[in-house]
Scaffold this motif. Structure first.
Motif, short mmCIF file in Angstrom:
data_model
loop_
_atom_site.label_atom_id
_atom_site.label_comp_id
_atom_site.label_asym_id
_atom_site.label_seq_id
_atom_site.Cartn_x
_atom_site.Cartn_y
_atom_site.Cartn_z
N LYS A 101 0.85 -1.19 0.00
CA LYS A 101 0.00 0.00 0.00
C LYS A 101 0.89 1.25 0.00
CE LYS A 101 -4.00 -2.04 2.34
NZ LYS A 101 -4.97 -1.87 3.44
N PRO A 102 0.89 2.01 -1.10
CA PRO A 102 1.81 3.15 -1.23
C PRO A 102 1.76 4.15 -0.08
CG PRO A 102 0.76 2.70 -3.32
CD PRO A 102 0.10 1.82 -2.32
N LEU A 103 0.55 4.58 0.31
CA LEU A 103 0.44 5.60 1.36
C LEU A 103 0.96 5.07 2.69
CD1 LEU A 103 -0.45 8.35 2.33
CD2 LEU A 103 -2.79 7.52 2.52
N GLU A 104 0.64 3.84 2.99
CA GLU A 104 1.08 3.20 4.23
C GLU A 104 2.61 3.12 4.28
OE1 GLU A 104 0.41 -1.20 5.36
OE2 GLU A 104 -1.46 -0.17 5.90
N ILE A 105 3.22 2.77 3.15
CA ILE A 105 4.68 2.62 3.09
C ILE A 105 5.37 3.97 3.23
CG2 ILE A 105 6.59 2.02 1.55
CD1 ILE A 105 4.77 -0.28 0.52
N VAL A 106 4.88 4.98 2.55
CA VAL A 106 5.48 6.32 2.64
C VAL A 106 5.43 6.83 4.08
CG1 VAL A 106 5.16 8.74 1.98
CG2 VAL A 106 5.10 6.96 0.23
N LYS A 107 4.30 6.66 4.75
CA LYS A 107 4.17 7.11 6.14
C LYS A 107 5.10 6.31 7.06
CE LYS A 107 0.01 8.06 7.67
NZ LYS A 107 -1.45 7.92 7.95
N LYS A 108 5.31 5.03 6.77
CA LYS A 108 6.21 4.20 7.55
C LYS A 108 7.65 4.70 7.41
CE LYS A 108 7.83 0.38 9.57
NZ LYS A 108 7.66 0.11 11.02
N VAL A 109 8.06 5.02 6.19
CA VAL A 109 9.43 5.50 5.94
C VAL A 109 9.68 6.83 6.65
CG1 VAL A 109 10.99 6.36 4.14
CG2 VAL A 109 9.68 4.27 3.75
N LEU A 110 8.64 7.65 6.75
CA LEU A 110 8.79 9.00 7.33
C LEU A 110 8.28 9.08 8.78
CD1 LEU A 110 7.44 10.98 4.23
CD2 LEU A 110 9.83 10.63 4.85
N GLU A 111 8.14 7.93 9.44
CA GLU A 111 7.50 7.91 10.74
C GLU A 111 8.28 8.65 11.83
OE1 GLU A 111 7.01 3.92 12.08
OE2 GLU A 111 9.13 3.39 11.85
N SER A 112 9.55 8.91 11.62
CA SER A 112 10.34 9.59 12.66
C SER A 112 10.08 11.10 12.69
CB SER A 112 11.84 9.34 12.44
OG SER A 112 12.26 9.87 11.19
N ASP A 113 9.34 11.62 11.71
CA ASP A 113 9.04 13.05 11.67
C ASP A 113 7.56 13.24 11.40
OD1 ASP A 113 8.67 15.79 10.61
OD2 ASP A 113 10.84 15.92 10.76
N GLY A 114 6.82 13.65 12.43
CA GLY A 114 5.37 13.78 12.30
C GLY A 114 4.94 14.77 11.25
N GLN A 115 5.67 15.89 11.12
CA GLN A 115 5.32 16.90 10.12
C GLN A 115 5.49 16.37 8.71
OE1 GLN A 115 3.97 19.84 10.75
NE2 GLN A 115 3.95 20.57 8.63
N ALA A 116 6.61 15.69 8.48
CA ALA A 116 6.87 15.11 7.16
C ALA A 116 5.82 14.06 6.83
CB ALA A 116 8.27 14.50 7.11
N GLN A 117 5.44 13.27 7.82
CA GLN A 117 4.44 12.22 7.63
C GLN A 117 3.08 12.83 7.26
OE1 GLN A 117 3.33 9.78 11.06
NE2 GLN A 117 4.15 8.01 9.98
N GLU A 118 2.72 13.88 7.97
CA GLU A 118 1.43 14.54 7.71
C GLU A 118 1.40 15.17 6.33
OE1 GLU A 118 -1.14 18.27 9.55
OE2 GLU A 118 0.21 17.14 10.87
N GLU A 119 2.48 15.86 5.96
CA GLU A 119 2.52 16.50 4.64
C GLU A 119 2.55 15.47 3.52
OE1 GLU A 119 5.27 19.65 3.94
OE2 GLU A 119 5.01 20.52 5.94
N SER A 120 3.24 14.36 3.76
CA SER A 120 3.31 13.32 2.73
C SER A 120 1.94 12.74 2.46
CB SER A 120 4.28 12.21 3.16
OG SER A 120 3.75 11.44 4.22
N GLU A 121 1.12 12.56 3.49
CA GLU A 121 -0.24 12.02 3.31
C GLU A 121 -1.09 12.97 2.48
OE1 GLU A 121 -4.01 10.28 5.91
OE2 GLU A 121 -2.17 10.94 6.92
N ILE A 122 -0.97 14.27 2.76
CA ILE A 122 -1.72 15.27 1.99
C ILE A 122 -1.29 15.24 0.52
CG2 ILE A 122 -2.13 17.74 1.68
CD1 ILE A 122 -1.82 18.01 4.75
N MET A 123 0.03 15.20 0.29
CA MET A 123 0.56 15.17 -1.08
C MET A 123 0.08 13.93 -1.83
SD MET A 123 4.51 16.52 -0.95
CE MET A 123 4.69 16.19 -2.71
#
Length: 328
Positions: A237-259
């Protein structure tokens, strides 16, 4: 691993050069000479990263046709005949449309029933001809090679009620464009697996550059995560994987989901077809076009490769514990 079992194949020919259709009423004899070719073409189509899913209604023409085709051999032949006529009518008004064979396939992929129409476009190859003691070069039409991609296909997962296309662009009304969905299927397009992968890479790289989440290792980490899920038969699942890779930074994770959602990928989107050979490799491309390719595990561990920042702001790449260097 994808397992494909072929039930039957029917083949028609579209001769656009001479404005003729050659229908067949006999199923293909998959003997020792031909079976590898047919199997490979079916695998190429059903596992293609260019397959795009279309959202259509349950009473869409192709859904009804595919249900009919698995009822009996007679219905399979009848529906294939009518679809061939439709493909010929569409292709006849496109000037550069090549002659082609159309394979109508009834098969199973991982236990699910599929019906597909694979359009195998002829290729031109040069050949020598001796004519009245003169030798001249001409062109001969041949079917695509066994290992080449399938240019065009209509694929229906009969069990899951899903429809997919592989499309090719042609010169239409003065510009290069697709025709299958626009002029026949008319479904709402979803991203292809190739486009989903490209989107994941774009978002992960942007977040890594902006927030320095993984010190430049975001893309290798993403590939590593995908490989692990494939190895353990988990959904990719692309969105799940991207959020997993960026899990150490909440801001990056949140922005990645929006993008990701803005670019057409939500929580339930999956990637079904991937080139596994590209998942276990990492490529370092330097600013002078030098490239270093190595296994992702080696790059992430840092045991063999180390990126060292110099006092002048440049970087050095240190390869460690190398016992032999072979120039290829």
């Amino acid at each position: 691993m994808n397992t494909i079992v072929i039930n039957k194949i029917l083949m028609h020919m579209l001769d656009f050069e001479h404005r003729k259709i050659y229908h067949s009423t006999d199923f293909v004899d998959m003997n020792e000479t031909s079976i590898d070719y047919y199997r490979k073409k079916v695998e190429k189509a059903l596992n293609s990263s260019s397959l795009k899913e279309l959202t259509v209604g349950s009473l869409h023409e192709m859904m009804l046709r595919s249900d009919k085709m698995i009822e009996s051999d007679e219905e399979f032949i009848k529906q294939a005949h009518e679809m061939t006529d439709k493909l010929f009518a569409l292709g006849s008004v496109i000037e550069e449309m090549p002659n082609s064979n159309v394979l109508f396939v009834d098969c199973y992929k991982n236990g699910e029933r599929y019906v597909a129409a694979l359009k195998l476009n002829y290729r031109y190859i040069p050949m020598s001809v001796i004519d009245e003691e003169n030798i001249r070069i001409t062109k001969k039409q041949v079917l695509p090679t066994m290992g080449s991609p399938v240019d065009e296909a209509i694929v229906v997962n009969v069990d899951a009620k899903k429809l997919f296309l592989i499309e090719k662009k042609y010169m239409i009304d003065g510009r290069m464009d697709f025709y299958l969905n626009a002029q026949w299927i008319k479904g709402e397009e979803k991203l292809t697996d190739k486009q989903k992968m490209s989107t994941m890479k774009k978002v992960v790289k942007k977040m890594d550059d902006t927030y320095n989440v993984n010190d430049g290792k975001a893309l290798p980490l993403m590939k590593h995560e995908i490989q692990e899920r494939i190895d353990t038969n988990q959904p990719v699942k692309p969105l799940e994987i991207v959020k997993k890779v960026l899990e150490s930074d909440g801001q990056a994770q949140e922005e990645s989901e929006i993008m990701m959602k803005d670019l057409g990928i939500d929580e339930e989107d999956r990637i079904e077809s991937l080139s596994l050979t590209s998942m276990d490799k990492c490529k370092l491309v330097l600013d002078d076009d030098i490239e270093i390719s190595l296994p992702i595990e080696e790059y992430l561990s840092g045991d063999k490769v180390e990126k060292v920042k110099q006092e002048d702001g440049t970087y050095s790449i240190l390869l460690k514990d190398v016992s032999e260097v072979i120039v290829k």
